[in-house]
Each structure stands twice: as structure tokens, then as C-alpha cells.
Motif scaffolding. Structure first.
Motif, PDB file in Angstrom:
ATOM      1  N   THR A 183       0.846  -1.193   0.000  1.00 15.48           N
ATOM      2  CA  THR A 183       0.000   0.000   0.000  1.00 15.48           C
ATOM      3  C   THR A 183       0.881   1.242   0.000  1.00 15.48           C
ATOM      4  OG1 THR A 183      -0.079   0.184   2.413  1.00 15.48           O
ATOM      5  CG2 THR A 183      -1.727  -1.230   1.359  1.00 15.48           C
ATOM      6  N   ASN A 184       0.337   2.348  -0.483  1.00 13.47           N
ATOM      7  CA  ASN A 184       1.033   3.614  -0.344  1.00 13.47           C
ATOM      8  C   ASN A 184       0.922   4.115   1.090  1.00 13.47           C
ATOM      9  OD1 ASN A 184       2.064   4.024  -2.990  1.00 13.47           O
ATOM     10  ND2 ASN A 184      -0.017   4.471  -3.694  1.00 13.47           N
ATOM     11  N   ARG A 185       1.640   5.175   1.397  1.00 12.06           N
ATOM     12  CA  ARG A 185       1.717   5.643   2.785  1.00 12.06           C
ATOM     13  C   ARG A 185       0.362   6.143   3.294  1.00 12.06           C
ATOM     14  NH1 ARG A 185       6.569   7.789   0.638  1.00 12.06           N
ATOM     15  NH2 ARG A 185       8.437   6.913   1.605  1.00 12.06           N
ATOM     16  N   LYS A 186       0.093   5.802   4.538  1.00 10.57           N
ATOM     17  CA  LYS A 186      -1.053   6.347   5.256  1.00 10.57           C
ATOM     18  C   LYS A 186      -0.504   7.073   6.480  1.00 10.57           C
ATOM     19  CE  LYS A 186      -5.404   5.207   7.589  1.00 10.57           C
ATOM     20  NZ  LYS A 186      -6.248   6.082   6.741  1.00 10.57           N
ATOM     21  N   ARG A 187      -0.904   8.319   6.668  1.00  8.38           N
ATOM     22  CA  ARG A 187      -0.379   9.145   7.742  1.00  8.38           C
ATOM     23  C   ARG A 187      -1.209   8.961   9.015  1.00  8.38           C
ATOM     24  NH1 ARG A 187       2.720  13.580   6.553  1.00  8.38           N
ATOM     25  NH2 ARG A 187       1.538  14.867   8.020  1.00  8.38           N
ATOM     26  N   ILE A 188      -0.492   8.840  10.128  1.00 11.36           N
ATOM     27  CA  ILE A 188      -1.108   8.792  11.455  1.00 11.36           C
ATOM     28  C   ILE A 188      -0.705  10.082  12.167  1.00 11.36           C
ATOM     29  CG2 ILE A 188      -1.371   7.501  13.603  1.00 11.36           C
ATOM     30  CD1 ILE A 188      -2.295   5.957  11.184  1.00 11.36           C
ATOM     31  N   PRO A 189      -1.578  11.100  12.172  1.00 11.30           N
ATOM     32  CA  PRO A 189      -1.191  12.398  12.742  1.00 11.30           C
ATOM     33  C   PRO A 189      -0.803  12.273  14.215  1.00 11.30           C
ATOM     34  CG  PRO A 189      -3.245  12.562  11.516  1.00 11.30           C
ATOM     35  CD  PRO A 189      -2.959  11.104  11.674  1.00 11.30           C
ATOM     36  N   GLY A 190       0.131  13.138  14.622  1.00 13.67           N
ATOM     37  CA  GLY A 190       0.562  13.166  16.011  1.00 13.67           C
ATOM     38  C   GLY A 190      -0.080  14.305  16.775  1.00 13.67           C
ATOM     39  N   LYS A 191       0.434  14.561  17.949  1.00 13.85           N
ATOM     40  CA  LYS A 191      -0.080  15.638  18.783  1.00 13.85           C
ATOM     41  C   LYS A 191       0.075  16.976  18.069  1.00 13.85           C
ATOM     42  CE  LYS A 191       0.132  17.172  23.600  1.00 13.85           C
ATOM     43  NZ  LYS A 191       0.809  16.982  24.916  1.00 13.85           N
ATOM     44  N   TYR A 192      -0.958  17.815  18.141  1.00 13.21           N
ATOM     45  CA  TYR A 192      -1.004  19.108  17.441  1.00 13.21           C
ATOM     46  C   TYR A 192      -0.958  18.938  15.930  1.00 13.21           C
ATOM     47  CZ  TYR A 192       0.491  20.498  22.137  1.00 13.21           C
ATOM     48  OH  TYR A 192       0.603  20.638  23.493  1.00 13.21           O
ATOM     49  N   GLY A 193      -1.188  17.719  15.431  1.00 13.52           N
ATOM     50  CA  GLY A 193      -1.190  17.490  13.991  1.00 13.52           C
ATOM     51  C   GLY A 193       0.181  17.429  13.366  1.00 13.52           C
ATOM     52  N   ARG A 194       1.233  17.373  14.185  1.00  9.21           N
ATOM     53  CA  ARG A 194       2.608  17.360  13.663  1.00  9.21           C
ATOM     54  C   ARG A 194       3.234  15.987  13.843  1.00  9.21           C
ATOM     55  NH1 ARG A 194       3.046  22.288  16.679  1.00  9.21           N
ATOM     56  NH2 ARG A 194       4.497  21.303  18.114  1.00  9.21           N
ATOM     57  N   HIS A 195       4.363  15.789  13.157  1.00  3.91           N
ATOM     58  CA  HIS A 195       5.184  14.577  13.291  1.00  3.91           C
ATOM     59  C   HIS A 195       4.352  13.313  13.081  1.00  3.91           C
ATOM     60  CE1 HIS A 195       8.518  17.007  14.746  1.00  3.91           C
ATOM     61  NE2 HIS A 195       7.691  17.597  15.578  1.00  3.91           N
ATOM     62  N   ALA A 196       3.719  13.233  11.925  1.00  3.84           N
ATOM     63  CA  ALA A 196       2.883  12.068  11.613  1.00  3.84           C
ATOM     64  C   ALA A 196       3.743  10.830  11.390  1.00  3.84           C
ATOM     65  CB  ALA A 196       2.032  12.347  10.379  1.00  3.84           C
ATOM     66  N   LEU A 197       3.205   9.685  11.774  1.00  2.47           N
ATOM     67  CA  LEU A 197       3.808   8.407  11.444  1.00  2.47           C
ATOM     68  C   LEU A 197       3.267   7.947  10.095  1.00  2.47           C
ATOM     69  CD1 LEU A 197       3.515   6.502  14.852  1.00  2.47           C
ATOM     70  CD2 LEU A 197       5.550   7.616  13.922  1.00  2.47           C
ATOM     71  N   CYS A 198       4.108   7.356   9.278  1.00  6.24           N
ATOM     72  CA  CYS A 198       3.686   6.829   7.972  1.00  6.24           C
ATOM     73  C   CYS A 198       3.713   5.309   8.028  1.00  6.24           C
ATOM     74  CB  CYS A 198       4.605   7.333   6.866  1.00  6.24           C
ATOM     75  SG  CYS A 198       4.518   9.107   6.594  1.00  6.24           S
ATOM     76  N   ILE A 199       2.604   4.696   7.650  1.00 14.66           N
ATOM     77  CA  ILE A 199       2.521   3.237   7.686  1.00 14.66           C
ATOM     78  C   ILE A 199       2.227   2.697   6.289  1.00 14.66           C
ATOM     79  CG2 ILE A 199       1.713   3.250  10.076  1.00 14.66           C
ATOM     80  CD1 ILE A 199      -1.075   2.532   8.949  1.00 14.66           C
ATOM     81  N   ARG A 200       2.697   1.484   6.056  1.00 14.37           N
ATOM     82  CA  ARG A 200       2.400   0.751   4.828  1.00 14.37           C
ATOM     83  C   ARG A 200       2.150  -0.701   5.207  1.00 14.37           C
ATOM     84  NH1 ARG A 200       6.567   2.329  -0.073  1.00 14.37           N
ATOM     85  NH2 ARG A 200       5.869   4.469  -0.407  1.00 14.37           N
ATOM     86  N   VAL A 201       1.428  -1.405   4.357  1.00 14.77           N
ATOM     87  CA  VAL A 201       1.193  -2.838   4.553  1.00 14.77           C
ATOM     88  C   VAL A 201       1.660  -3.569   3.307  1.00 14.77           C
ATOM     89  CG1 VAL A 201      -0.500  -4.657   4.938  1.00 14.77           C
ATOM     90  CG2 VAL A 201      -0.745  -2.469   6.118  1.00 14.77           C
ATOM     91  N   ALA A 202       2.586  -4.488   3.486  1.00 11.11           N
ATOM     92  CA  ALA A 202       3.070  -5.330   2.392  1.00 11.11           C
ATOM     93  C   ALA A 202       2.510  -6.731   2.589  1.00 11.11           C
ATOM     94  CB  ALA A 202       4.599  -5.374   2.374  1.00 11.11           C
ATOM     95  N   SER A 203       1.973  -7.322   1.537  1.00 10.68           N
ATOM     96  CA  SER A 203       1.363  -8.649   1.653  1.00 10.68           C
ATOM     97  C   SER A 203       1.722  -9.507   0.450  1.00 10.68           C
ATOM     98  CB  SER A 203      -0.159  -8.525   1.778  1.00 10.68           C
ATOM     99  OG  SER A 203      -0.700  -7.852   0.663  1.00 10.68           O
ATOM    100  N   ARG A 204       2.115 -10.722   0.729  1.00 12.31           N
ATOM    101  CA  ARG A 204       2.347 -11.725  -0.317  1.00 12.31           C
ATOM    102  C   ARG A 204       1.133 -12.629  -0.477  1.00 12.31           C
ATOM    103  NH1 ARG A 204       7.187 -10.570   1.960  1.00 12.31           N
ATOM    104  NH2 ARG A 204       8.966 -10.271   0.548  1.00 12.31           N
TER     105      ARG A 204
END
Length: 407
Positions: free
Chosen positions: A51-72
Motif C-alpha cells: 500500500t502507499n503511505r497512510k499518515r497517522i497524525p501526532g499531537k497538534y497534527g505534527r510529526h505524523a507516522l507513515c505506515i504501509r502494509v506489504a502482503s504476499r
């Protein structure tokens, strides 16, 4: 390790974990709102879906975490996470914790709740114990200098020494980095943290807490060590559980020692330059001060011997003589208390973790009310001036009610 690193870094100092890239396997999760791509080999055979990146916003909307899911396959999925875990939680990445394991495990626990991740109990227990694959770890230390101008002077001198020693590096305004092999394994960067935060894209400048943070970092020189997967494999630190409480400090010290922090010569030649210099070595120092190319005069073997002699005296002959006023990177960075600790106001505002302090345990004195009190187990008898302690057998709690109260 060189003497400059030993001189600058004390035995105990605050290290801050910043960006981390890690992955966990055995997840069952569906990421909505993002597109997917197929990964194939050179022959066009299907390898996996990512998958492409999905952002997980942090406190005050800053420093988001980016997640991806890879599947075989539907039963073989891997969650990839990249970002600054502590910054995502607290809203700032200047001061955090030194525990890489805590950064990863706490983030995984949060994502399990927010993304409705399902996995077997054994798999979750393994994640909580630190069975998390690391692909990148950034460690940072903040040096509080006297002024913003001194930060610029230190960075300018560091740039000069990186270039003069012909080390592979990256140089920008208020930024200098040592980049061996194009940073494919690790990078050591030094930059003006206050200038970075002052950029419009760094945060909400209308927020009072953020403006105060910018002011707090005005004279901060931040040095970061970025370790990628090949370097983590060399160190044997590819899993979160491999990082013990002291590991971050030991690793930072090891790579900080690779920065060229030896002193260089400054100004015109004077008689004071020959103090404590052997007579046979004075012509070499004079040629260096005059800017002569000693490679045209001495052989490699001779240069190696002379280089070692002057290195013991804090002079780097590979760095040209500087006409300006002298500045010693080692002396500036070894000032007592220069490593900045987390400001108390950040902790009180909930924008930084509470640092663990050493607790001094004291023996508590318990006072029992009368008349239910039994006389002390230790009684004394005076024999002259000597006090002798006699230990009596302890009285059980169930015997208290059967004893007669004192008259």
C-alpha cells in the motif's frame, strides 16, 4: 575512540531517539483510503502488494507516522512504520527518550488499538518483548552553545574540516554532515536546530508553546547519528529487544568519535607556534602555516609520521591554516553542562517525557499507638559507659491480643 570524543562526551548524557523505521510480521489489518501497487521481479513475476503511505497524525497534527502494509498473501502481511514515535506522541522531537525498544513497542501497542490490528496472542507477546525488525534508527544529542552566532561559527569550522580532510560530506546553510558511501549505511549530521524550527513549515508559529520551543532552541547545535539497516546488522542491533538502556549512549559515542574535531592552525606564523614543538618538526609547521602543499615535498610515509606527531598536539595538518580567529571545536563542545537537558516547562506542558531520576531509598520509621505497642525488639542494658544491644525473639501479630496491656 579518539581523545576529542572522550573529552566532549561525559559518562552520562542525554540521548534522544528521533526517527525510527521498523516492521512487524504476522499482522491482520486492512488499511483504507490508500492505493496499492504491485511489486514484480525483472521477469514480471508477482512478488507482493504494497500500500502507499497512510499518515497517522501526532499531537497538534505534527510529526505524523507513515505506515504501509506489504502482503504476499492474505495470511502473510507485514506492517511497515516510519516516523518519530516520541515526537508523534508529545508533539516535538527535540527532547525525547533514549529507549529504542520503548519507542517501538509503545507505537505498536497504539497502532493495534487505532488500526484494529489482529494477531495471535503469541505474536503480540513477541512484539511486546521487542521482536520488532529495525531498518533505521536516529539518535540525537543537543548542545546548547553561548549564542546563535557561535552555532554558526562551529558549523562553519566543521564544514571547513570536513572538506579539507576530503571526507565524503554534505554541506548546506547551517548544516554539515559526514556521509560515507553516500549515506547508504550511516550519516552523522550537525545543524542549527533553532534555524530549522524557525522555518514556516516546521510547525504552527501561532501556537504559544511552539514559539517558546523555537526560542528555547535558538542556540542549540544538534548532532544526529542515522543508522540504516546495513549498519544495524554490523552492530548486531537489528531488533528492538537488542537495545538495552545504555545502548543508545554507547552507539552515539562510537559514531560521534568519527567527526573530525581536531584543532587546526590559525593566523600568521609566530614564535609562539614553536612552543613545545621539536626543532626538527618546526619546518613542517612553518610550511603548513604558509599554506604550502606538503604532498609535493614529503613522501606518504613521512607525512604519516608527521601527521601523527601533530595530531597528538591537537593540530590537523590535513586541514589548511585558517587566517581568521582561532576556534577549537573540541574546547567549545566540551564545556561543562553544554549538553542540554529537557526543559522542565516542556515536561509540565505534557510535551516531553518525565526523565527518570535516581531515587534515594530511606528507611521509614513506623510509630505504633499505645497501649497496643509491644516493646522494641531491641532493648539495652547499660554496663558502665558501654551500650550492649540484646536481640529478643520477634512477637507475631496473632500474639498481640493475648498480651496484657502495660500497667
Amino acid at each position: 575512540m579518539n581523545s576529542s570524543a572522550d573529552k566532549i562526551l561525559p559518562e552520562k548524557f542525554q540521548v534522544n531517539v528521533d526517527t525510527v523505521r521498523f516492521s512487524i510480521k504476522g499482522v491482520q489489518v486492512e488499511v483504507e483510503g490508500v492505493t496499492r501497487m504491485l511489486v514484480a521481479d525483472s521477469d514480471g513475476a508477482y512478488i507482493k502488494t504494497v500500500t502507499n503511505r497512510k499518515r497517522i497524525p501526532g499531537k497538534y497534527g505534527r510529526h505524523a507516522l507513515c505506515i504501509r502494509v506489504a502482503s504476499r498473501s492474505e495470511k502473510d502481511k507485514e506492517l511497515l512504520v516510519e516516523g518519530s514515535p516520541f515526537a508523534n506522541h508529545y508533539g516535538q522531537n527535540v527532547w525525547s527518550r533514549a529507549s529504542v525498544k520503548l519507542a517501538c513497542t509503545s507505537t505498536v501497542q497504539r497502532l493495534i488499538r487505532e488500526l484494529n490490528i489482529s494477531a495471535t496472542p503469541d505474536t503480540v507477546a513477541a512484539w511486546n518483548s521487542g521482536e520488532i525488525e529495525l531498518h533505521r534508527v536516529d539518535l540525537a544529542v543537543n548542545f546548547r552553545l553561548d549564542s546563535k552566532q557561535q552555532v554558526d561559527e562551529v558549523l562553519t569550522q566543521l564544514k571547513r574540516q570536513l572538506i579539507a580532510t576530503r571526507l565524503q560530506c554534505s554541506i548546506h546553510a547551517r548544516y554539515a554532515a559526514l556521509c560515507p558511501r553516500n549515506s547508504k549505511q550511516y550519516r552523522i549530521a550537525a545543524y542549527d536546530k533553532g534555524a530549522q524550527l524557525a522555518l514556516k513549515s516546521s510547525g504552527d508559529h501561532d501556537n504559544d508553546s511552539f514559539r517558546r520551543l523555537v526560542a528555547e532552541c535558538e542556540s542549540i547545535l544538534r548532532i544526529e547519528v542515522r543508522l540504516l539497516r546495513p549498519e544495524l546488522q554490523k552492530l548486531g542491533l537489528t531488533l528492538a529487544r537488542d537495545w538495552k538502556p545504555e545502548t543508545s549512549r554507547d552507539v552515539f559515542r562510537q559514531y560521534f568519535a568519527r567527526l573530525p574535531l581536531h584543532d587546526v592552525s590559525f593566523g600568521p606564523l609566530s614564535s609562539a607556534d614553536f612552543d613545545d614543538t621539536a626543532e626538527r618538526m618546526r619546518p613542517i609547521l612553518a610550511l603548513h602555516k604558509f599554506g604550502a602543499d606538503w604532498k609535493q615535498i614529503y613522501s606518504e610515509r613521512t607525512r604519516t609520521r608527521h601527521r601523527a606527531y601533530f595530531k597528538e598536539r591537537g593540530i590537523n595538518l590535513d586541514c589548511p591554516n585558517v587566517p581568521g580567529p582561532p576556534i577549537s571545536l573540541a574546547d567549545v563542545l566540551s564545556t561543562a553542562g553544554i549538553i542540554a537537558k529537557t526543559p522542565q516547562w516542556l515536561i509540565e506542558a505534557g510535551m516531553a517525557p518525565q526523565l527518570k531520576r535516581k531515587q534515594h531509598h530511606q528507611v521509614a520509621t513506623v510509630t505504633h499507638p499505645s497501649p497496643a505497642v509491644i516493646p522494641s525488639k531491641l532493648s539495652s542494658e547499660r554496663k558502665g559507659t558501654r551500650l550492649t544491644l540484646i536481640r529478643r525473639a520477634p512477637i507475631r501479630a496473632d500474639q498481640l491480643d493475648r498480651r496484657e496491656p502495660p500497667a
